[in-house]
Scaffold this active site. Structure first.
Site, PDB file in Angstrom:
ATOM      1  N   PRO A 136       0.762  -1.288  -0.018  1.00  0.00           N
ATOM      2  CA  PRO A 136      -0.024  -0.096  -0.112  1.00  0.00           C
ATOM      3  C   PRO A 136       0.851   1.257  -0.125  1.00  0.00           C
ATOM      4  O   PRO A 136       1.834   1.370   0.767  1.00  0.00           O
ATOM      5  CB  PRO A 136      -1.001   0.004   1.450  1.00  0.00           C
ATOM      6  CG  PRO A 136      -0.022  -1.216   2.320  1.00  0.00           C
ATOM      7  CD  PRO A 136       0.456  -2.006   0.959  1.00  0.00           C
ATOM      8  N   ASN A 137       0.469   2.122  -0.815  1.00  0.00           N
ATOM      9  CA  ASN A 137       0.788   3.567  -0.826  1.00  0.00           C
ATOM     10  C   ASN A 137       2.228   3.600  -1.785  1.00  0.00           C
ATOM     11  O   ASN A 137       2.570   4.836  -1.986  1.00  0.00           O
ATOM     12  CB  ASN A 137       0.921   4.245   0.736  1.00  0.00           C
ATOM     13  CG  ASN A 137      -0.156   4.258   1.048  1.00  0.00           C
ATOM     14  OD1 ASN A 137      -1.197   4.719   0.831  1.00  0.00           O
ATOM     15  ND2 ASN A 137      -0.302   3.768   2.631  1.00  0.00           N
ATOM     16  N   ARG A 160       5.219  11.041  -2.513  1.00  0.00           N
ATOM     17  CA  ARG A 160       4.686  10.768  -0.944  1.00  0.00           C
ATOM     18  C   ARG A 160       5.869  11.118  -0.171  1.00  0.00           C
ATOM     19  O   ARG A 160       7.000  10.474  -0.485  1.00  0.00           O
ATOM     20  CB  ARG A 160       4.285   9.286  -1.073  1.00  0.00           C
ATOM     21  CG  ARG A 160       4.117   8.844   0.252  1.00  0.00           C
ATOM     22  CD  ARG A 160       4.087   7.339   0.319  1.00  0.00           C
ATOM     23  NE  ARG A 160       3.670   6.772   1.606  1.00  0.00           N
ATOM     24  CZ  ARG A 160       4.045   5.435   1.915  1.00  0.00           C
ATOM     25  NH1 ARG A 160       4.666   4.478   1.167  1.00  0.00           N
ATOM     26  NH2 ARG A 160       3.899   5.237   3.328  1.00  0.00           N
ATOM     27  N   TYR A 184      11.039   9.025   1.749  1.00  0.00           N
ATOM     28  CA  TYR A 184      11.123   8.079   0.897  1.00  0.00           C
ATOM     29  C   TYR A 184      11.832   8.309  -0.573  1.00  0.00           C
ATOM     30  O   TYR A 184      12.137   7.641  -1.260  1.00  0.00           O
ATOM     31  CB  TYR A 184       9.733   7.452   0.348  1.00  0.00           C
ATOM     32  CG  TYR A 184       8.949   6.987   1.567  1.00  0.00           C
ATOM     33  CD1 TYR A 184       9.485   5.775   2.390  1.00  0.00           C
ATOM     34  CD2 TYR A 184       7.821   7.406   2.070  1.00  0.00           C
ATOM     35  CE1 TYR A 184       8.821   5.267   3.280  1.00  0.00           C
ATOM     36  CE2 TYR A 184       7.286   6.999   3.288  1.00  0.00           C
ATOM     37  CZ  TYR A 184       7.905   6.018   3.848  1.00  0.00           C
ATOM     38  OH  TYR A 184       7.139   5.268   4.987  1.00  0.00           O
ATOM     39  N   ASN A 212       8.025  -5.366  -0.510  1.00  0.00           N
ATOM     40  CA  ASN A 212       8.047  -4.147   0.320  1.00  0.00           C
ATOM     41  C   ASN A 212       6.458  -4.352   0.730  1.00  0.00           C
ATOM     42  O   ASN A 212       5.677  -3.827  -0.021  1.00  0.00           O
ATOM     43  CB  ASN A 212       8.281  -2.786  -0.251  1.00  0.00           C
ATOM     44  CG  ASN A 212       8.239  -1.730   0.782  1.00  0.00           C
ATOM     45  OD1 ASN A 212       7.661  -1.894   1.668  1.00  0.00           O
ATOM     46  ND2 ASN A 212       8.973  -0.817   0.273  1.00  0.00           N
ATOM     47  N   ALA A 231       2.970  -0.589   5.168  1.00  0.00           N
ATOM     48  CA  ALA A 231       2.621  -0.477   6.498  1.00  0.00           C
ATOM     49  C   ALA A 231       2.117  -2.136   7.136  1.00  0.00           C
ATOM     50  O   ALA A 231       1.976  -2.499   8.180  1.00  0.00           O
ATOM     51  CB  ALA A 231       1.509   0.454   6.837  1.00  0.00           C
ATOM     52  N   GLU A 245      12.400  -9.235   2.385  1.00  0.00           N
ATOM     53  CA  GLU A 245      11.599  -8.049   2.863  1.00  0.00           C
ATOM     54  C   GLU A 245      12.512  -6.837   2.922  1.00  0.00           C
ATOM     55  O   GLU A 245      13.727  -6.511   2.967  1.00  0.00           O
ATOM     56  CB  GLU A 245      11.287  -8.021   4.379  1.00  0.00           C
ATOM     57  CG  GLU A 245      10.688  -6.896   5.059  1.00  0.00           C
ATOM     58  CD  GLU A 245      10.547  -7.077   6.649  1.00  0.00           C
ATOM     59  OE1 GLU A 245      10.801  -8.010   7.146  1.00  0.00           O
ATOM     60  OE2 GLU A 245      10.434  -5.928   7.249  1.00  0.00           O
ATOM     61  N   HIS A 283      12.497  -2.382   2.281  1.00  0.00           N
ATOM     62  CA  HIS A 283      12.214  -1.064   2.807  1.00  0.00           C
ATOM     63  C   HIS A 283      13.005   0.074   2.088  1.00  0.00           C
ATOM     64  O   HIS A 283      14.215  -0.399   2.615  1.00  0.00           O
ATOM     65  CB  HIS A 283      11.895  -0.730   4.171  1.00  0.00           C
ATOM     66  CG  HIS A 283      10.941  -1.956   4.947  1.00  0.00           C
ATOM     67  ND1 HIS A 283       9.851  -2.018   4.769  1.00  0.00           N
ATOM     68  CD2 HIS A 283      11.207  -3.020   5.429  1.00  0.00           C
ATOM     69  CE1 HIS A 283       8.918  -2.972   5.450  1.00  0.00           C
ATOM     70  NE2 HIS A 283      10.143  -3.746   5.893  1.00  0.00           N
ATOM     71  N   ARG A 292      12.878   4.809  13.083  1.00  0.00           N
ATOM     72  CA  ARG A 292      11.897   5.582  12.943  1.00  0.00           C
ATOM     73  C   ARG A 292      10.824   5.441  14.068  1.00  0.00           C
ATOM     74  O   ARG A 292      11.303   5.022  15.144  1.00  0.00           O
ATOM     75  CB  ARG A 292      10.924   5.316  11.343  1.00  0.00           C
ATOM     76  CG  ARG A 292      11.856   5.669  10.228  1.00  0.00           C
ATOM     77  CD  ARG A 292      11.194   5.509   9.004  1.00  0.00           C
ATOM     78  NE  ARG A 292      10.076   6.484   8.742  1.00  0.00           N
ATOM     79  CZ  ARG A 292       8.946   6.141   7.770  1.00  0.00           C
ATOM     80  NH1 ARG A 292       9.151   5.055   7.139  1.00  0.00           N
ATOM     81  NH2 ARG A 292       8.089   6.836   7.827  1.00  0.00           N
TER      82      ARG A 292
HETATM   83  C1  DQA Z   1       8.027   1.202   3.975  1.00  0.00           C
HETATM   84  C2  DQA Z   1       8.213   1.393   5.709  1.00  0.00           C
HETATM   85  C3  DQA Z   1       6.643   1.117   6.242  1.00  0.00           C
HETATM   86  O1  DQA Z   1       6.851   1.523   7.695  1.00  0.00           O
HETATM   87  C4  DQA Z   1       5.755   2.344   5.602  1.00  0.00           C
HETATM   88  O2  DQA Z   1       4.491   2.048   6.417  1.00  0.00           O
HETATM   89  C5  DQA Z   1       5.786   2.286   4.135  1.00  0.00           C
HETATM   90  C6  DQA Z   1       7.150   2.111   3.436  1.00  0.00           C
HETATM   91  C7  DQA Z   1       9.532   1.651   3.338  1.00  0.00           C
HETATM   92  O3  DQA Z   1       9.642   1.246   2.222  1.00  0.00           O
HETATM   93  O4  DQA Z   1      10.545   2.140   4.043  1.00  0.00           O
HETATM   94  O5  DQA Z   1       4.839   2.219   3.465  1.00  0.00           O
HETATM   95  O6  DQA Z   1       7.897  -0.162   3.914  1.00  0.00           O
END
Ligand code: DQA
Length: 155
Positions: free
Chosen positions: A11-12, A19, A24, A75, A78, A99, A101, A108
Protein backbone atom coordinates in the site's frame (compact mmCIF):
# COMPACT_ATOMS: atom_id res chain seq x y z
CA UNK A 1 21.53 -18.99 -14.36
CA UNK A 2 18.16 -17.82 -15.65
CA UNK A 3 15.46 -17.07 -13.13
CA UNK A 4 12.41 -14.92 -12.59
CA UNK A 5 11.87 -12.59 -9.65
CA UNK A 6 8.66 -10.91 -8.54
CA UNK A 7 8.98 -7.35 -7.20
CA UNK A 8 5.92 -6.95 -4.98
CA UNK A 9 4.91 -3.60 -3.50
CA UNK A 10 2.20 -2.93 -0.97
CA UNK A 11 0.00 0.00 0.00
CA UNK A 12 0.88 3.60 -0.87
CA UNK A 13 4.05 2.65 -2.74
CA UNK A 14 2.29 3.62 -5.98
CA UNK A 15 2.64 7.20 -4.71
CA UNK A 16 6.44 7.10 -4.46
CA UNK A 17 7.94 10.22 -5.99
CA UNK A 18 5.38 12.51 -4.39
CA UNK A 19 4.71 10.76 -1.07
CA UNK A 20 6.70 12.02 1.96
CA UNK A 21 9.74 12.70 -0.21
CA UNK A 22 11.82 13.65 2.82
CA UNK A 23 11.48 10.04 4.01
CA UNK A 24 11.16 8.05 0.77
CA UNK A 25 13.00 10.19 -1.79
CA UNK A 26 11.81 11.41 -5.17
CA UNK A 27 12.18 8.26 -7.27
CA UNK A 28 8.87 6.97 -8.60
CA UNK A 29 7.95 3.29 -8.39
CA UNK A 30 8.21 3.19 -12.20
CA UNK A 31 11.80 4.45 -12.12
CA UNK A 32 12.76 2.08 -9.30
CA UNK A 33 11.32 -0.84 -11.27
CA UNK A 34 13.17 0.30 -14.41
CA UNK A 35 16.47 0.29 -12.47
CA UNK A 36 15.72 -3.16 -11.05
CA UNK A 37 14.88 -4.50 -14.53
CA UNK A 38 18.10 -3.05 -15.95
CA UNK A 39 20.25 -4.54 -13.18
CA UNK A 40 18.45 -7.88 -13.44
CA UNK A 41 18.86 -8.05 -17.23
CA UNK A 42 22.64 -7.81 -16.84
CA UNK A 43 22.48 -11.19 -15.13
CA UNK A 44 19.78 -12.75 -17.29
CA UNK A 45 17.19 -12.39 -14.53
CA UNK A 46 13.59 -11.71 -15.56
CA UNK A 47 11.46 -9.35 -13.46
CA UNK A 48 7.73 -9.02 -13.17
CA UNK A 49 6.02 -6.74 -10.72
CA UNK A 50 2.79 -6.29 -8.82
CA UNK A 51 1.72 -3.30 -6.71
CA UNK A 52 -1.47 -3.37 -4.72
CA UNK A 53 -3.06 -1.39 -1.95
CA UNK A 54 -5.09 -4.45 -0.92
CA UNK A 55 -3.90 -7.16 1.43
CA UNK A 56 -5.82 -9.88 -0.44
CA UNK A 57 -4.21 -9.02 -3.78
CA UNK A 58 -0.76 -9.15 -2.19
CA UNK A 59 -1.60 -12.59 -0.77
CA UNK A 60 -2.79 -13.73 -4.22
CA UNK A 61 0.46 -12.51 -5.79
CA UNK A 62 2.48 -14.46 -3.20
CA UNK A 63 0.43 -17.59 -3.92
CA UNK A 64 0.91 -17.12 -7.65
CA UNK A 65 4.67 -16.75 -7.10
CA UNK A 66 4.76 -20.44 -6.10
CA UNK A 67 4.61 -21.40 -9.76
CA UNK A 68 5.70 -18.15 -11.44
CA UNK A 69 8.76 -16.91 -9.56
CA UNK A 70 12.03 -18.19 -8.12
CA UNK A 71 12.16 -15.41 -5.53
CA UNK A 72 10.30 -12.33 -4.33
CA UNK A 73 11.46 -8.83 -3.38
CA UNK A 74 8.65 -7.62 -1.15
CA UNK A 75 7.96 -4.20 0.33
CA UNK A 76 4.75 -4.78 2.31
CA UNK A 77 4.50 -1.08 3.33
CA UNK A 78 2.60 -0.60 6.60
CA UNK A 79 1.32 -4.20 6.43
CA UNK A 80 4.84 -5.13 7.53
CA UNK A 81 3.96 -4.10 11.03
CA UNK A 82 0.73 -6.01 11.57
CA UNK A 83 -0.43 -8.29 8.76
CA UNK A 84 -0.42 -11.84 10.07
CA UNK A 85 -2.22 -12.87 6.89
CA UNK A 86 0.79 -11.74 4.80
CA UNK A 87 3.15 -13.44 7.23
CA UNK A 88 1.18 -16.69 6.85
CA UNK A 89 1.19 -16.32 3.06
CA UNK A 90 4.99 -15.96 3.02
CA UNK A 91 5.35 -18.92 5.38
CA UNK A 92 3.05 -20.97 3.13
CA UNK A 93 5.23 -20.73 0.03
CA UNK A 94 8.69 -22.19 -0.44
CA UNK A 95 9.82 -19.32 -2.69
CA UNK A 96 12.36 -17.13 -0.82
CA UNK A 97 11.12 -13.62 0.02
CA UNK A 98 13.35 -10.62 0.81
CA UNK A 99 11.62 -8.01 2.98
CA UNK A 100 12.60 -4.64 1.53
CA UNK A 101 12.09 -1.07 2.76
CA UNK A 102 13.25 2.25 1.44
CA UNK A 103 13.53 3.78 4.90
CA UNK A 104 15.40 2.47 7.91
CA UNK A 105 12.30 1.39 9.80
CA UNK A 106 14.32 0.78 12.99
CA UNK A 107 15.30 4.47 13.07
CA UNK A 108 11.70 5.68 12.80
CA UNK A 109 8.56 5.62 14.98
CA UNK A 110 8.29 2.82 17.51
CA UNK A 111 5.39 1.10 15.71
CA UNK A 112 7.65 0.58 12.69
CA UNK A 113 10.24 -1.30 14.76
CA UNK A 114 8.06 -4.41 14.72
CA UNK A 115 7.90 -6.53 11.61
CA UNK A 116 5.62 -9.55 11.69
CA UNK A 117 7.04 -10.81 8.39
CA UNK A 118 10.84 -10.71 8.99
CA UNK A 119 10.92 -14.09 10.72
CA UNK A 120 9.53 -15.88 7.67
CA UNK A 121 11.66 -14.00 5.12
CA UNK A 122 15.06 -14.96 3.78
CA UNK A 123 16.46 -11.57 4.86
CA UNK A 124 15.71 -7.90 5.29
CA UNK A 125 17.05 -4.84 3.43
CA UNK A 126 16.12 -1.38 4.74
CA UNK A 127 17.36 2.17 4.73
CA UNK A 128 19.02 2.60 1.34
CA UNK A 129 16.17 4.43 -0.36
CA UNK A 130 15.48 3.24 -3.90
CA UNK A 131 18.79 1.34 -3.78
CA UNK A 132 17.28 -1.05 -1.21
CA UNK A 133 15.61 -2.81 -4.15
CA UNK A 134 18.94 -3.19 -5.96
CA UNK A 135 20.62 -4.52 -2.81
CA UNK A 136 17.73 -6.98 -2.35
CA UNK A 137 18.04 -8.05 -5.99
CA UNK A 138 21.78 -8.69 -5.70
CA UNK A 139 21.35 -10.68 -2.48
CA UNK A 140 18.44 -12.73 -3.82
CA UNK A 141 20.14 -13.41 -7.16
CA UNK A 142 23.27 -14.63 -5.40
CA UNK A 143 21.20 -16.78 -3.03
CA UNK A 144 19.34 -18.39 -5.94
CA UNK A 145 22.55 -18.96 -7.92
CA UNK A 146 24.16 -20.57 -4.91
CA UNK A 147 21.14 -22.81 -4.35
CA UNK A 148 21.14 -23.90 -7.99
CA UNK A 149 24.83 -24.73 -7.95
CA UNK A 150 26.47 -24.55 -4.49
CA UNK A 151 30.01 -24.43 -5.87
CA UNK A 152 29.35 -21.86 -8.63
CA UNK A 153 30.06 -18.13 -8.29
CA UNK A 154 27.01 -15.87 -8.58
CA UNK A 155 28.69 -13.36 -10.87
C1 DQA B 1 8.11 1.28 4.13
C2 DQA B 1 8.14 1.51 5.65
C3 DQA B 1 6.78 1.30 6.25
O1 DQA B 1 6.82 1.54 7.65
C4 DQA B 1 5.77 2.26 5.65
O2 DQA B 1 4.48 2.03 6.16
C5 DQA B 1 5.77 2.21 4.15
C6 DQA B 1 7.06 2.15 3.46
C7 DQA B 1 9.47 1.62 3.47
O3 DQA B 1 9.67 1.22 2.33
O4 DQA B 1 10.31 2.27 4.08
O5 DQA B 1 4.74 2.31 3.51
O6 DQA B 1 7.83 -0.08 3.89
Amino acid sequence: MSCRILVLNGPNLNLLGTRETDVYGTATLESILADVRRAAAEHGVEIYDVQSNSEGELIDALHEARTRADGVIFNPGAYTHYSLALRDAIASISVPVVETHLSNVQAREEFRHTSVVSAVCLGVVAGFGADSYLVALAALRRHLAHQASPTARAD
